[in-house]
Design a protein around this motif. Structure first.
Motif, PDB file in Angstrom:
ATOM      1  N   GLU A 142       0.832  -1.198   0.000  1.00  0.00           N
ATOM      2  CA  GLU A 142       0.000   0.000   0.000  1.00  0.00           C
ATOM      3  C   GLU A 142       0.871   1.254   0.000  1.00  0.00           C
ATOM      4  O   GLU A 142       1.939   1.284   0.618  1.00  0.00           O
ATOM      5  CB  GLU A 142      -0.895   0.025   1.245  1.00  0.00           C
ATOM      6  CG  GLU A 142      -1.902  -1.112   1.326  1.00  0.00           C
ATOM      7  CD  GLU A 142      -3.075  -0.936   0.372  1.00  0.00           C
ATOM      8  OE1 GLU A 142      -3.106   0.083  -0.357  1.00  0.00           O
ATOM      9  OE2 GLU A 142      -3.953  -1.808   0.364  1.00  0.00           O
ATOM     10  N   TYR A 143       0.405   2.265  -0.706  1.00  0.00           N
ATOM     11  CA  TYR A 143       1.059   3.570  -0.703  1.00  0.00           C
ATOM     12  C   TYR A 143       0.100   4.657  -0.219  1.00  0.00           C
ATOM     13  O   TYR A 143       0.534   5.733   0.178  1.00  0.00           O
ATOM     14  CB  TYR A 143       1.545   3.932  -2.108  1.00  0.00           C
ATOM     15  CG  TYR A 143       2.625   3.014  -2.640  1.00  0.00           C
ATOM     16  CD1 TYR A 143       3.972   3.279  -2.417  1.00  0.00           C
ATOM     17  CD2 TYR A 143       2.290   1.875  -3.378  1.00  0.00           C
ATOM     18  CE1 TYR A 143       4.962   2.431  -2.903  1.00  0.00           C
ATOM     19  CE2 TYR A 143       3.270   1.025  -3.865  1.00  0.00           C
ATOM     20  CZ  TYR A 143       4.605   1.313  -3.623  1.00  0.00           C
ATOM     21  OH  TYR A 143       5.574   0.462  -4.105  1.00  0.00           O
ATOM     22  N   ASP A 147       8.214   7.156   4.273  1.00  0.00           N
ATOM     23  CA  ASP A 147       7.731   7.625   2.975  1.00  0.00           C
ATOM     24  C   ASP A 147       7.601   6.484   1.975  1.00  0.00           C
ATOM     25  O   ASP A 147       7.094   6.677   0.870  1.00  0.00           O
ATOM     26  CB  ASP A 147       8.677   8.690   2.409  1.00  0.00           C
ATOM     27  CG  ASP A 147       8.360  10.080   2.948  1.00  0.00           C
ATOM     28  OD1 ASP A 147       7.214  10.295   3.378  1.00  0.00           O
ATOM     29  OD2 ASP A 147       9.266  10.930   2.950  1.00  0.00           O
ATOM     30  N   ALA A 148       8.056   5.297   2.349  1.00  0.00           N
ATOM     31  CA  ALA A 148       7.995   4.136   1.456  1.00  0.00           C
ATOM     32  C   ALA A 148       6.610   3.481   1.534  1.00  0.00           C
ATOM     33  O   ALA A 148       5.771   3.852   2.357  1.00  0.00           O
ATOM     34  CB  ALA A 148       9.075   3.125   1.845  1.00  0.00           C
ATOM     35  N   GLY A 149       6.394   2.493   0.667  1.00  0.00           N
ATOM     36  CA  GLY A 149       5.162   1.719   0.741  1.00  0.00           C
ATOM     37  C   GLY A 149       5.131   0.889   2.017  1.00  0.00           C
ATOM     38  O   GLY A 149       6.171   0.628   2.641  1.00  0.00           O
ATOM     39  N   TYR A 150       3.934   0.458   2.410  1.00  0.00           N
ATOM     40  CA  TYR A 150       3.790  -0.300   3.653  1.00  0.00           C
ATOM     41  C   TYR A 150       2.928  -1.536   3.430  1.00  0.00           C
ATOM     42  O   TYR A 150       2.285  -1.705   2.379  1.00  0.00           O
ATOM     43  CB  TYR A 150       3.169   0.579   4.741  1.00  0.00           C
ATOM     44  CG  TYR A 150       1.744   1.029   4.464  1.00  0.00           C
ATOM     45  CD1 TYR A 150       0.645   0.284   4.903  1.00  0.00           C
ATOM     46  CD2 TYR A 150       1.497   2.200   3.757  1.00  0.00           C
ATOM     47  CE1 TYR A 150      -0.657   0.688   4.641  1.00  0.00           C
ATOM     48  CE2 TYR A 150       0.196   2.619   3.493  1.00  0.00           C
ATOM     49  CZ  TYR A 150      -0.875   1.862   3.938  1.00  0.00           C
ATOM     50  OH  TYR A 150      -2.162   2.265   3.680  1.00  0.00           O
ATOM     51  N   VAL A 151       2.925  -2.423   4.432  1.00  0.00           N
ATOM     52  CA  VAL A 151       2.073  -3.609   4.401  1.00  0.00           C
ATOM     53  C   VAL A 151       1.370  -3.759   5.748  1.00  0.00           C
ATOM     54  O   VAL A 151       1.875  -3.322   6.781  1.00  0.00           O
ATOM     55  CB  VAL A 151       2.878  -4.899   4.096  1.00  0.00           C
ATOM     56  CG1 VAL A 151       3.318  -4.942   2.650  1.00  0.00           C
ATOM     57  CG2 VAL A 151       4.085  -5.038   5.029  1.00  0.00           C
ATOM     58  N   HIS A 152       0.197  -4.367   5.704  1.00  0.00           N
ATOM     59  CA  HIS A 152      -0.581  -4.675   6.908  1.00  0.00           C
ATOM     60  C   HIS A 152      -0.456  -6.177   7.122  1.00  0.00           C
ATOM     61  O   HIS A 152      -0.902  -6.966   6.290  1.00  0.00           O
ATOM     62  CB  HIS A 152      -2.036  -4.261   6.692  1.00  0.00           C
ATOM     63  CG  HIS A 152      -2.921  -4.468   7.874  1.00  0.00           C
ATOM     64  ND1 HIS A 152      -4.299  -4.475   7.780  1.00  0.00           N
ATOM     65  CD2 HIS A 152      -2.643  -4.689   9.193  1.00  0.00           C
ATOM     66  CE1 HIS A 152      -4.821  -4.668   8.969  1.00  0.00           C
ATOM     67  NE2 HIS A 152      -3.840  -4.811   9.851  1.00  0.00           N
ATOM     68  N   PRO A 179       9.499  -0.243   5.644  1.00  0.00           N
ATOM     69  CA  PRO A 179       8.973  -0.306   4.290  1.00  0.00           C
ATOM     70  C   PRO A 179       8.439  -1.707   4.019  1.00  0.00           C
ATOM     71  O   PRO A 179       8.701  -2.645   4.782  1.00  0.00           O
ATOM     72  CB  PRO A 179      10.221  -0.034   3.439  1.00  0.00           C
ATOM     73  CG  PRO A 179      11.330  -0.671   4.214  1.00  0.00           C
ATOM     74  CD  PRO A 179      10.974  -0.421   5.664  1.00  0.00           C
ATOM     75  N   TYR A 180       7.708  -1.873   2.954  1.00  0.00           N
ATOM     76  CA  TYR A 180       7.109  -3.178   2.668  1.00  0.00           C
ATOM     77  C   TYR A 180       8.146  -4.255   2.411  1.00  0.00           C
ATOM     78  O   TYR A 180       7.874  -5.444   2.543  1.00  0.00           O
ATOM     79  CB  TYR A 180       6.151  -3.081   1.482  1.00  0.00           C
ATOM     80  CG  TYR A 180       6.787  -2.802   0.138  1.00  0.00           C
ATOM     81  CD1 TYR A 180       7.299  -3.831  -0.651  1.00  0.00           C
ATOM     82  CD2 TYR A 180       6.857  -1.500  -0.365  1.00  0.00           C
ATOM     83  CE1 TYR A 180       7.862  -3.564  -1.905  1.00  0.00           C
ATOM     84  CE2 TYR A 180       7.411  -1.234  -1.604  1.00  0.00           C
ATOM     85  CZ  TYR A 180       7.922  -2.261  -2.370  1.00  0.00           C
ATOM     86  OH  TYR A 180       8.485  -2.008  -3.596  1.00  0.00           O
ATOM     87  N   PHE A 181       9.392  -3.848   2.081  1.00  0.00           N
ATOM     88  CA  PHE A 181      10.457  -4.829   1.831  1.00  0.00           C
ATOM     89  C   PHE A 181      10.674  -5.753   3.025  1.00  0.00           C
ATOM     90  O   PHE A 181      11.153  -6.873   2.868  1.00  0.00           O
ATOM     91  CB  PHE A 181      11.776  -4.120   1.511  1.00  0.00           C
ATOM     92  CG  PHE A 181      11.669  -3.081   0.444  1.00  0.00           C
ATOM     93  CD1 PHE A 181      11.385  -3.426  -0.873  1.00  0.00           C
ATOM     94  CD2 PHE A 181      11.826  -1.734   0.754  1.00  0.00           C
ATOM     95  CE1 PHE A 181      11.275  -2.461  -1.853  1.00  0.00           C
ATOM     96  CE2 PHE A 181      11.720  -0.762  -0.218  1.00  0.00           C
ATOM     97  CZ  PHE A 181      11.445  -1.121  -1.525  1.00  0.00           C
ATOM     98  N   ALA A 182      10.320  -5.265   4.224  1.00  0.00           N
ATOM     99  CA  ALA A 182      10.508  -6.067   5.433  1.00  0.00           C
ATOM    100  C   ALA A 182       9.661  -7.332   5.425  1.00  0.00           C
ATOM    101  O   ALA A 182       9.962  -8.284   6.140  1.00  0.00           O
ATOM    102  CB  ALA A 182      10.172  -5.233   6.676  1.00  0.00           C
ATOM    103  N   ARG A 183       8.601  -7.350   4.613  1.00  0.00           N
ATOM    104  CA  ARG A 183       7.749  -8.523   4.521  1.00  0.00           C
ATOM    105  C   ARG A 183       7.533  -8.952   3.072  1.00  0.00           C
ATOM    106  O   ARG A 183       6.506  -9.514   2.737  1.00  0.00           O
ATOM    107  CB  ARG A 183       6.396  -8.244   5.187  1.00  0.00           C
ATOM    108  CG  ARG A 183       6.457  -8.164   6.708  1.00  0.00           C
ATOM    109  CD  ARG A 183       6.854  -9.503   7.319  1.00  0.00           C
ATOM    110  NE  ARG A 183       6.794  -9.475   8.765  1.00  0.00           N
ATOM    111  CZ  ARG A 183       5.728  -9.831   9.480  1.00  0.00           C
ATOM    112  NH1 ARG A 183       4.636 -10.260   8.859  1.00  0.00           N
ATOM    113  NH2 ARG A 183       5.750  -9.775  10.780  1.00  0.00           N
ATOM    114  N   TYR A 184       8.524  -8.677   2.237  1.00  0.00           N
ATOM    115  CA  TYR A 184       8.405  -8.993   0.821  1.00  0.00           C
ATOM    116  C   TYR A 184       9.647  -9.763   0.385  1.00  0.00           C
ATOM    117  O   TYR A 184      10.761  -9.425   0.794  1.00  0.00           O
ATOM    118  CB  TYR A 184       8.288  -7.696   0.020  1.00  0.00           C
ATOM    119  CG  TYR A 184       7.623  -7.831  -1.332  1.00  0.00           C
ATOM    120  CD1 TYR A 184       6.247  -7.685  -1.465  1.00  0.00           C
ATOM    121  CD2 TYR A 184       8.368  -8.110  -2.471  1.00  0.00           C
ATOM    122  CE1 TYR A 184       5.625  -7.796  -2.698  1.00  0.00           C
ATOM    123  CE2 TYR A 184       7.755  -8.229  -3.716  1.00  0.00           C
ATOM    124  CZ  TYR A 184       6.377  -8.068  -3.820  1.00  0.00           C
ATOM    125  OH  TYR A 184       5.776  -8.198  -5.044  1.00  0.00           O
TER     126      TYR A 184
END
Length: 225
Positions: free
Chosen positions: A74-75, A151-156, A169-174
């Motif tokens: 998500e952004y 400022d990066a994309g995120y995830v729930h 950032p979403y990279f932590a769960r991607y």
């Protein structure tokens, strides 16, 4: 250039001790990362039981299995719950002042200090501890990193569990080996290509990440595996 950070300079020195896969680092083992060695000491008081509070704060680097569905990135911050949105805005406002002491009232208003890394000194004086993570004595580098991350994309993730959180950032769960060319550009706003090569050998994103619980509690801001 703002947004290009060397892991060896700040982040990977601060590791959180958590459960890792069998091929990740284990107690007493070191992994070379540009100029530093990552060592996770054994915990003599670890009886194998997980404290619920620790579970909520835990933010180990996550390897996503190839057969798992990719998380939704998500952004649009308007989709965030209001408490999460407010905290993110406060953190960004504080970071952009260049005065790390602006984080103190945010930390003080939190239910408990956010997990900043595997160091007991963080609870004694979180601001002083954050300054030790920064490449400059005023802590402005760490504020810049915090700003770039938010400022990066995120995830729930972990919905419906005590660990439920919104993570930047979403990279932590991607899965890092599934990143598209545009996503790689996003990643390189945060870290360098040499850092990415180190992460590929580990199999997961290992730089700074921010976790905020749905109720607006700042649960962590840390790096490591």
């Amino acid at each position: 250039m703002l947004g290009r950070w060397t892991i060896a300079g700040t982040a990977i020195a601060m590791l959180m001790i958590g459960t890792s896969p069998s091929h990740a680092l284990v107690a007493g083992e070191s992994k070379s990362v540009p100029t530093l060695s990552i060592t996770i000491p054994p915990d003599p008081e670890d009886d194998g039981a997980e404290d619920p509070a620790d579970a909520k704060k835990a933010a180990p680097a996550v390897r996503v299995a190839p057969d798992e569905p990719l998380p939704v990135i998500e952004y649009d911050v308007s989709k965030l719950p209001e408490p999460v949105k407010r905290l993110r805005e406060k953190l960004l406002e504080a970071a952009k002042t260049g005065d790390i002491n602006q984080l103190k009232p945010i930390i003080d208003a939190n239910k408990s200090p956010p997990n900043l890394g595997a160091d007991e000194d963080q609870d004694k004086d979180p601001i002083a501890f954050l300054k030790t993570l920064s490449g400059d004595p005023e802590g402005r580098e760490i504020l810049a990193i915090l700003s770039e991350i938010l400022d990066a994309g995120y995830v729930h993730v972990d919905i419906g569990t005590p660990q439920e959180a919104y993570i930047w950032p979403y990279f932590a769960r991607y899965p890092i080996d599934a990143l598209t060319p545009p996503q790689m550009v996003e990643l390189f706003r945060i870290l360098t290509s040499s850092d990415f090569d180190e992460m590929k050998s580990f199999g997961a994103y290992m730089f700074y990440r921010v976790g905020i619980a749905p109720d607006g509690t700042w649960t962590y801001f840390e790096a490591g595996d």
